[in-house]
Design an enzyme around this catalytic site. Structure first.
Site, PDB file in Angstrom:
ATOM      1  CG  ASP A 212      -1.975   1.058   1.159  1.00  0.00           C
ATOM      2  OD1 ASP A 212      -3.021   0.795   0.544  1.00  0.00           O
ATOM      3  OD2 ASP A 212      -1.765   2.160   1.719  1.00  0.00           O
TER       4      ASP A 212
ATOM      5  CG  ASN B  46      -4.497  11.413  -5.697  1.00  0.00           C
ATOM      6  OD1 ASN B  46      -3.830  11.355  -6.727  1.00  0.00           O
ATOM      7  ND2 ASN B  46      -5.108  10.360  -5.189  1.00  0.00           N
TER       8      ASN B  46
ATOM      9  CG  ASP C  77      -4.466   8.553 -12.459  1.00  0.00           C
ATOM     10  OD1 ASP C  77      -4.766   8.060 -11.359  1.00  0.00           O
ATOM     11  OD2 ASP C  77      -5.307   9.012 -13.257  1.00  0.00           O
TER      12      ASP C  77
ATOM     13  CD  GLU D  33      -4.402   4.565  -1.627  1.00  0.00           C
ATOM     14  OE1 GLU D  33      -4.543   5.121  -0.533  1.00  0.00           O
ATOM     15  OE2 GLU D  33      -5.243   4.652  -2.547  1.00  0.00           O
TER      16      GLU D  33
END
Length: 541
Positions: free
Chosen positions: A411, A419, A428, A458
């Site tokens: 993770d 973001n 992305d 993620e």
């Protein structure tokens, strides 16, 4: 916008094996189908009825080849009404039959339809491949209108990919249409090339083509559809000539004309363009009224994509009126709905490709559609569906070899900061780079059983076959280091990118199962997060 103008099989007898069919009947049906294939691009209402009549006649006479030609016309009309997967399925079926029976014309036409299907699915490389084959297979003595259509589709596929070779193709096909005196196809080519030039930012060139479009339509008394008016207006808008752009749109402003839009959007896209022009001229109240009408048509007709774009325009309108809090709220709604739409489009594309895959042709000749349905569209890694399907088979395969399998959940740490600080687009890019690093950790994925997958958001999965727990831990530690030491500075300056990982092994488990291994890996991942992140935690020992 790019405009498109507006199965049987088995052991049935071939065309010339039906002795009971007269030459006159064959010739009449052949002529009718030639006309249909040329007409259907511009007059779908008339084409639908005639295609059904041709299909029934061909079936009664036992003319399978003609029956399939009629089916392709029907499938193209179905595609333009939105059922892309059904059109693709029919095209695949017809292509299979045509391959088995060496029918060049049917092969050419099925590839022509598949080019449009893949274009709408967003797979431009596959669209281009089919467009090229559609031209190569078309006989030299084919009806001129078909040759123009096939060449125009190739030009569209090239243009949408930003290939400058599209200009040469458009010029070629326009000249052919002019030589034939085919005004409808001249208008189509001018419209589509103008749109492609706008995509490339060449607004002067786009306007020159749009002006030729207007002139030609005026010379022949052809009223431009609202989609073509929109093309002209957008070319003018790109050059800042807003008053002229609005004037161009005036003929399409009435509700009756909007309702009759051949593009299937009830004029909503046209109204969105008009609202933007009005807003950019400072007429906020008028722009709001136009946008309200656009939204109402979107709601009434289920036009999700245009509705999402309308939210962005609404945010601009709020800001233009000084209502910045409302603008911020609307922009957040736009951002979320744009992401939801992107996800829905990916799902729809996967469903459409799956529907095409279900045909005999796809099952026998192409694993590509199946593979796409098992891949995450953002990173290219396998998805959760692949994991659920393949992992039990993997366990069965290694059971007799007494091999270990290790499962790692990884993770990204504090990914929300990426973001929020830099944008979802940058996020992305980070996910794609991490995916590449994970793939490098499984170089023998095609032969050894090991693979990487994206589980969602993620979170990633790494499956390692044949490694004992210590070796698997070492491999995972190398992955962690490769992420932490990657040169992230240019992409996310000032922010570290690291991963936490939880590792579980099948060693010592009598009947390992995916749920049990994932459960242990998830618990170890949680411990890694609690212990400070950027670390690997695995089974004791």
């Amino acid at each position: 916008m790019i405009q498109d103008g507006e199965v049987g099989g088995g052991s049935a007898p071939t065309l010339w094996a039906v002795a009971a069919v007269s030459d006159a009947a064959v010739a009449a049906l052949s002529t009718s189908l030639d006309e249909l294939e040329s007409l259907s691009r511009f007059d779908s209402a008339a084409a639908a009825e005639r295609a059904e009549q041709a299909l029934v006649t061909a079936r009664e006479l036992g003319l399978v080849e003609f029956e399939l030609r009629a089916q392709l016309v029907q499938a193209d009309l179905v595609r333009r009404r939105g059922n892309v997967s059904e059109a693709g399925r029919v095209a695949q079926d017809v292509r299979r039959w045509a391959t088995e029976h060496d029918s060049r014309h049917l092969l050419a036409r099925s590839h022509y339809l598949l080019a449009a299907v893949f274009q709408e699915l967003g797979d431009l490389s596959a669209a281009l491949e089919n467009a090229v084959q559609a031209i190569d297979l078309l006989d030299d003595d084919a009806v001129p209108a078909l040759r123009i259509d096939h060449l125009a589709r190739l030009a569209d596929c090239l243009g949408l990919q930003g290939d400058l070779g599209a200009r040469e193709r458009y010029a070629e096909v326009l000249q052919l249409a002019e030589e034939q005196g085919d005004v409808d196809r001249q208008l189509l080519v001018l419209n589509n090339r103008s749109y492609v030039e706008m995509l490339a930012g060449e607004f002067e060139t786009a306007l020159g083509l749009a002006t030729r479009l207007q002139t030609l339509a005026g010379e022949h008394g052809v009223a431009l559809s609202i989609g073509r008016l929109d093309t002209v207006a957008r070319a003018l808008m790109g050059l800042g000539r807003l008053a002229e752009a609005e004037e161009v749109l005036l003929p399409g402003r009435s509700p009756e004309v909007l309702d009759a839009s051949p593009d299937g959007d009830a004029g909503a896209d046209f109204l969105l363009t008009l609202a933007e022009i009005q807003r950019r001229q400072g007429r906020v109240a008028q722009a709001q009224a136009t946008l309200d009408e656009c939204v109402a048509r979107c709601e009434a007709n289920g036009l999700t994509s245009i509705r999402v774009r309308a939210r962005r325009e609404q945010a601009e309108l709020h800001a233009a009126g000084g209502h910045f809090e409302a603008a911020f709220t609307e922009h957040k709604l736009y951002s979320q709905e744009a992401l939801d739409l992107q996800s829905a489009q990916r799902d729809a594309r996967a469903r459409a490709l799956q529907a095409m895959y279900e045909t005999t042709e796809a099952r026998r000749q192409s694993r590509r559609y199946r593979e796409l349905s098992l891949r995450d569209p953002l990173t290219g890694l396998y998805n959760r569906r692949y994991v659920d399907e393949q992992f039990p088979r993997l366990l069965e395969a290694i059971a007799g070899r007494d091999e270990a399998v290790s499962v790692a959940l990884l993770d990204l740490d504090h990914f929300k900061r990426v973001n929020d600080t830099f944008s979802h687009d940058v996020g992305d890019q980070v996910l794609r780079i991490v995916a590449d690093l994970l793939e490098q950790a499984t170089p023998d994925a095609d032969t050894g059983g090991s693979f990487a997958a994206r589980m969602g958001g993620e979170e990633f999965l790494l499956v390692l076959v044949g490694a004992d727990p210590r070796t698997a831990a070492d491999q995972l530690e190398q992955v962690r280091r490769s992420v932490a030491t990657h040169p992230w500075g240019e992409l996310v300056p000032g922010l570290p990118v690291t991963v936490s990982a939880g590792l579980a092994s099948s060693v010592g488990v009598l009947a390992p199962a995916l749920a049990e291994l994932l459960g242990r890996a998830d618990a170890h991942l949680y411990r890694a997060k609690r212990q400070g992140r950027d670390r690997v935690v695995g089974d004791p020992g």
